[in-house]
Design an enzyme around this catalytic site. Structure first.
Site, mmCIF file in Angstrom:
data_model
loop_
_atom_site.group_PDB
_atom_site.id
_atom_site.type_symbol
_atom_site.label_atom_id
_atom_site.label_comp_id
_atom_site.label_asym_id
_atom_site.label_seq_id
_atom_site.Cartn_x
_atom_site.Cartn_y
_atom_site.Cartn_z
ATOM 1 C CD GLU A 72 -1.190 10.121 -6.558
ATOM 2 O OE1 GLU A 72 -0.597 10.065 -5.467
ATOM 3 O OE2 GLU A 72 -0.637 9.865 -7.644
ATOM 4 C CG ASN B 92 1.378 8.307 -3.203
ATOM 5 O OD1 ASN B 92 1.912 8.508 -4.284
ATOM 6 N ND2 ASN B 92 0.091 8.078 -3.086
ATOM 7 C CG ASP C 76 1.664 12.557 -2.650
ATOM 8 O OD1 ASP C 76 1.726 11.351 -2.923
ATOM 9 O OD2 ASP C 76 1.762 13.452 -3.512
#
Length: 621
Positions: free
Chosen positions: A223, A307, A349
């Site tokens: 992220e 992801n 995700d």
């Protein structure tokens, strides 16, 4: 030669079945032949150890727990039988230990040589507890002193998932991207190796695994636009042996002439660059932040990648290899042997990092070496671990983001109505934490079932422009999650990997974010986010026992034999993690987008549990 090999495999399989049958018969004898109870009990346990070893590459069970997943096959199965479905209702609390911390406690305790080793969330203390003495007093404590700033780049709480024991040392990772080796007897640091840079958004939360003298570690930070990798360190010195990136040219991904994926879509030169636009692969995610398994027969390690970054798929055209994928590599060099991307151009995700349970199963009349992978996309993949062929991929939760997996091509057939991007999408299921997240499943060779702690969540999202700044969030989506069909947010279920279907399930109010363990006594244990530690019958899911702990449970239960010969069950209590961030992090429930959208689904968690940090150990009276 091939026919001989096939006959040998068939003979081994039939031998396992026979030994399991003998075990079942002898289990009955120990009840009626009480005069020879000890003899029969030892024999039964020995036979089951052999059967389990042949089927799941498991070393004979000595009652210890030396790695988070119990064994290289990641079965989290204990052959101990003292606690069983008939007497588990008599379990009593034996002793407790407070860590003194109140963030999410996700680690599995280790039990080695009459000592229990416990790793905490940041600041990542390591405790050694003496099991030979009443109450298991502390023998020593090791403090690695990780950088305080590392807390700022932990996307989903400052958790740690445990350690591994090998050759007299305890190995584990610290949040600030270090791996440490600690002398198991004295608590003295042997070495401390820095693997990455928190200023780029990197962190480590995973439990390492040691294979053939190599400590295997993957980074976190998908992220934050980091570049994912798996690294091998020399277990004696801490020096880096190899590093395999998840994105970039083949030379960086360690793809060479022996790379032979099953599907055409995975073949081609430098796909880790060509399936991205420009240099996006350099900040493309694909971190390897959880579980690694190892098959000593094939000499291959298996793990998944996370992801791609950012979440918003319209900002990263292409399949974005090798994110949301599985790799098979050789442990000595890291060379890739095959790969399979479950979620090309990931839209939701759906990290591919969940556990890979190594099993030898009879599929459609043929004995196959497989791995079972319950993916974030809600499908439980049964894959031939020798070559990456998908044998089945049925949904184990409610799924509407995809229709099926084409077994001929390996391609996930998506629902275009749920495709994300610069738009608003509602009622997409499962949500970003997936049908299940990191919380590991277990497998029993006695029942043949996989036990899955998982989620029942859907979500809505609005796509935004994500701009990359090193060390800051790189997401590009506003997310709000909520309960899926039935309004329960969690499920604990048993799955038949041969028939590819659910056997039974238990609904839970909150996501079942703890790991699970199953025993030869036909008992499965798991915890709930409102603090209940539960035992159920492994065959039918019937509740057998429960105990209310002081905080929500997101830890991994383990089974071990104490120095007095008594079988014990241990679990960490302490709510947190991504799902429990609203309590552990004190987040405002009014902002449903908090914790990357999980707050919206967990706004009421604070009414059911509070912060904590406690180890609980149970045994029979």
């Amino acid at each position: 030669m091939q026919n001989v090999s096939e006959r040998l495999r068939t003979l081994a399989y039939e031998t396992v079945r026979l030994l399991t049958l003998i075990y079942s018969v002898m289990s009955g004898w120990r009840i009626v032949a009480q005069g020879k109870n000890i003899v029969f009990a030892i024999s039964a346990a020995f036979l089951l150890s052999i059967a389990a070893g042949a089927q799941i590459q498991n070393q004979p069970d000595d009652g210890q727990w030396v790695m988070a997943a119990k064994n290289y096959a990641s079965t989290r199965f204990s052959t101990l039988t003292q606690i069983n479905s008939q007497n588990v209702g008599n379990l009593k609390l034996a002793w407790t230990f407070s860590t003194g911390l109140t963030r999410g406690h996700e680690a599995a305790p280790l039990v080695v040589n009459n000592t229990m080793h416990v790793v905490t969330p940041y600041p990542n203390y390591l405790y050694a507890l003496d099991l030979t003495k009443p109450g298991a007093p502390m023998k020593w404590m090791y403090q690695p002193h990780p950088e305080p700033a590392s807390q700022g780049v932990a996307c989903c709480d400052v958790v740690n998932r445990g350690a591994a024991y090998y050759n007299g040392k305890i190995y584990y990772n610290t949040l600030d991207v270090h791996t440490v080796a600690v002398d198991a007897d004295t608590g003295k640091e042997v070495w401390n190796t820095k693997l990455g840079d928190i200023n780029l958004g990197e962190s480590i939360t995973m439990a390492p695994i040691v294979v053939k003298g190599k400590v295997l570690v993957g980074n976190s930070g998908g992220e934050f636009g980091v570049r994912g990798w798996l690294t091998a360190l020399d277990a004696d010195t801490g020096k880096m042996a190899w590093r395999a990136y998840s994105t970039g040219p083949d030379s960086d991904v360690l793809i060479g002439p022996n790379f032979k994926p099953f599907y055409q879509s995975e073949r081609g030169k430098d796909l880790g660059v060509k399936t991205w636009t420009g240099d996006q692969w350099k900040i493309g995610g694909g971190t390897g932040w959880t579980w690694i398994s190892y098959d000593p027969d094939l000499d291959l390690i298996y793990y998944g990648t996370s992801n791609p970054g950012p979440w918003n798929p319209e900002q990263r055209p292409g399949d974005n290899k090798w994110t949301s994928a599985l790799f098979a590599r050789t442990p000595e060099t890291g060379e890739a042997i095959w790969a399979y991307q479950m979620n090309p151009h990931d839209l939701h995700d759906y990290d591919g990092v969940n556990e890979n349970i190594l099993l030898d199963l009879n599929i459609n009349g043929q004995q196959r070496k497989v791995l079972a992978h319950p993916d974030r996309n809600g499908r439980l993949y049964i894959i031939d671990r020798s070559n990456g062929q998908v044998l089945s991929a049925e949904a184990f939760v409610y799924v509407n983001t995809s229709y099926r997996v084409d077994l001929q091509t390996g391609k996930l057939i998506l629902n275009p109505d749920k495709a994300t991007g610069f738009k608003t999408i509602r009622d997409a299921c499962p949500a970003p934490p997936g049908g299940k997240d990191w919380q590991p499943s277990a497998f029993s060779p006695k029942t043949g079932f996989i036990y899955i702690p998982h989620n029942n969540l859907c979500y809505e999202t609005q796509g935004l422009q994500a701009n990359y700044i090193a060390g800051t969030p790189y997401v590009g989506m506003n997310v709000r999650m909520y309960a899926g069909p039935g309004s329960n947010r969690g499920v604990y279920s048993a799955w038949d990997p041969v028939k590819a279907k659910e056997v039974w399930s238990i609904k839970e109010n909150f996501p079942v974010w703890s790991g699970t363990v199953v025993t030869a006594g036909d008992v499965a244990f798991y915890g709930t986010m409102d603090g209940w530690f539960k035992a159920v019958n492994a065959r039918d899911g019937k509740p057998l026992w429960q105990f209310k702990t002081g905080s929500g449970i997101i830890g991994q239960p383990v089974i071990y034999k104490g120095p007095d010969g008594k079988e014990c069950v241990a679990v960490m209590s302490g709510v947190g993690g991504w799902s429990g961030a609203i309590v552990a992090g004190g987040l405002n429930p009014v902002d449903g987008t908090g914790a990357l959208g999980f707050v919206n689904a967990m706004a009421d968690l604070g009414k059911y549990t509070t912060k904590g940090g406690m180890l609980y150990v149970f045994s029979l009276p």
